[in-house]
Design an enzyme around this catalytic site. Sequence first.
Site, PDB file in Angstrom:
ATOM      1  N   TRP A 103       9.657   0.735  -3.985  1.00 24.77           N
ATOM      2  CA  TRP A 103      10.196   0.118  -2.766  1.00 24.77           C
ATOM      3  C   TRP A 103      11.717   0.027  -2.796  1.00 24.77           C
ATOM      4  O   TRP A 103      12.359   0.111  -1.749  1.00 24.77           O
ATOM      5  CB  TRP A 103       9.552  -1.238  -2.505  1.00 24.77           C
ATOM      6  CG  TRP A 103       8.114  -1.097  -2.086  1.00 24.77           C
ATOM      7  CD1 TRP A 103       7.011  -1.503  -2.780  1.00 24.77           C
ATOM      8  CD2 TRP A 103       7.614  -0.477  -0.888  1.00 24.77           C
ATOM      9  NE1 TRP A 103       5.864  -1.172  -2.084  1.00 24.77           N
ATOM     10  CE2 TRP A 103       6.206  -0.553  -0.929  1.00 24.77           C
ATOM     11  CE3 TRP A 103       8.221   0.149   0.207  1.00 24.77           C
ATOM     12  CZ2 TRP A 103       5.376  -0.033   0.086  1.00 24.77           C
ATOM     13  CZ3 TRP A 103       7.412   0.662   1.221  1.00 24.77           C
ATOM     14  CH2 TRP A 103       6.016   0.565   1.157  1.00 24.77           C
ATOM     15  N   ASP A 173      14.408  -8.057  -0.882  1.00 18.24           N
ATOM     16  CA  ASP A 173      13.116  -7.736  -0.281  1.00 18.24           C
ATOM     17  C   ASP A 173      12.066  -8.552  -1.038  1.00 18.24           C
ATOM     18  O   ASP A 173      11.745  -8.255  -2.183  1.00 18.24           O
ATOM     19  CB  ASP A 173      12.859  -6.224  -0.426  1.00 18.24           C
ATOM     20  CG  ASP A 173      11.437  -5.820  -0.025  1.00 18.24           C
ATOM     21  OD1 ASP A 173      10.659  -6.695   0.397  1.00 18.24           O
ATOM     22  OD2 ASP A 173      11.128  -4.612  -0.146  1.00 18.24           O
ATOM     23  N   LYS A 197       1.615  -8.778   3.037  1.00 15.24           N
ATOM     24  CA  LYS A 197       1.257  -8.838   1.622  1.00 15.24           C
ATOM     25  C   LYS A 197       0.780 -10.247   1.294  1.00 15.24           C
ATOM     26  O   LYS A 197      -0.310 -10.427   0.767  1.00 15.24           O
ATOM     27  CB  LYS A 197       2.455  -8.478   0.736  1.00 15.24           C
ATOM     28  CG  LYS A 197       3.115  -7.145   1.102  1.00 15.24           C
ATOM     29  CD  LYS A 197       2.198  -5.958   0.858  1.00 15.24           C
ATOM     30  CE  LYS A 197       2.637  -4.686   1.590  1.00 15.24           C
ATOM     31  NZ  LYS A 197       3.854  -4.083   1.120  1.00 15.24           N
TER      32      LYS A 197
HETATM   33  C1  PLP Z   1       4.746  -3.167   1.662  1.00 14.08           C
HETATM   34  C2  PLP Z   1       6.154  -3.294   1.291  1.00 14.08           C
HETATM   35  C3  PLP Z   1       7.174  -2.823   2.146  1.00 14.08           C
HETATM   36  C4  PLP Z   1       6.901  -2.096   3.440  1.00 14.08           C
HETATM   37  O1  PLP Z   1       6.238  -2.857   4.397  1.00 14.08           O
HETATM   38  P1  PLP Z   1       5.668  -2.190   5.730  1.00 14.08           P
HETATM   39  O2  PLP Z   1       5.383  -3.382   6.590  1.00 14.08           O
HETATM   40  O3  PLP Z   1       4.461  -1.391   5.380  1.00 14.08           O
HETATM   41  O4  PLP Z   1       6.733  -1.342   6.315  1.00 14.08           O
HETATM   42  C5  PLP Z   1       8.470  -3.005   1.728  1.00 14.08           C
HETATM   43  N1  PLP Z   1       8.768  -3.602   0.563  1.00 14.08           N
HETATM   44  C6  PLP Z   1       7.812  -4.056  -0.266  1.00 14.08           C
HETATM   45  C7  PLP Z   1       8.199  -4.715  -1.554  1.00 14.08           C
HETATM   46  C8  PLP Z   1       6.477  -3.922   0.064  1.00 14.08           C
HETATM   47  O5  PLP Z   1       5.525  -4.362  -0.770  1.00 14.08           O
END
Ligand code: PLP
Length: 362
Positions: A103, A173, A197
Amino acid sequence: MNYGRTFNFSAGPAMMPEPVLEEIQGEMMNYRGSGMCVMEMSHRSKVFEQIIQDAEADLRKLMNIPDNYKVLFIQGGGTLQFAMVPMNLMKNGKAVYIETGSWSKKAIAEAKKYGEVIIAASSKDKNFSYIPDCSDLDIPEDADYVYICENETINGTTYFELPNTKGHVLVSDQSSMFLSRPCDVSKYGLIWAGVQKNVGPAGLAVVIIREDLIRDDLPAYVPTYLNYKTHADAASLYNTPNCWAIYCCGKVFKYLQNTIGGLEAMNRLNEEKAAVLYDFLDSSKLFKGAVVKKDRSLMNVPFVTPSKEMDADVVAASVAAGFSNLKGHKSVGGLRASIYNAMPKEGVEALVAFLKDYEAKH
Ligand SMILES: *Cc1c(COP(=O)(O)O)cnc(C)c1O
């Protein structure tokens, strides 16, 4: 009540707390006397206004968010933030990124479209199985921010100590660890999280941004929708937001505060839960964790057997035993158990019992 639900170890979209789903079910046909479902409701209605205001207020309380930060609900999931962050925050056209896995690599690739990206630390040399030392990074004076992926969902690492940014803005993030533990928001310039998540349904990102980072002098090419100011000025109601996801997230914020008892309590539960699985992996002769001990995520636990064939066999056996989504991400293989906030401890205990049994038979 037994709904026949499985222990779902998906990395996302992932499990939500059952009491929250039941509450949503109870309000499905007629939300609190409004005569309609939240899915059918105008985002300009008084009823929805209350829902979004409560969601923000409850998140502020839960995370203890200082007054000089805005909370924004933005569509486009997590991935759009890979672009919005550099578009909005690169004033000098330069930013520092820490490369810790899939990511952060995606964030780096996107940021390169908008300016210079300096990778000040990386764990690529060991297959992203650890968090590099970020205590003395080489950060150019004019770098606009330092960016981390605080929990690498695919690789299974997490930061237990934030990088020393030497006075620069920290951007994080937090998608796969959002609300899993207490967070001192004042240490960050911007926190963002795709909510599917650890909180609610897909298609929504929560952005927590320090007010002085919101700009009205962005380059003309930046679409109106992708300017944080657009969302800040309109209290996340510039256009029709993801009303349903905001409503569901609001319920989870309340649940974490009132039922779980806040983020300290959530963290204790997460530590207990992860220990059940890690203690087993540490003692097993067949299964092996993929990450160094000190940087192991409490949310995403990748592990392997001695062979790819056996990995696949375990996954197949787990499905037959009633578990879901234990296959590792296609980019790294092996197995992965995502054990977010909503995964009950019994789910992890059941998984460990299954893995023990498998080991005994092989
Ligand atoms: C899933 C995830 C993303 C992307 O999220 P989407 O909503 O699918 O675009 C970005 N960063 C991390 C750490 C993730 O686990």
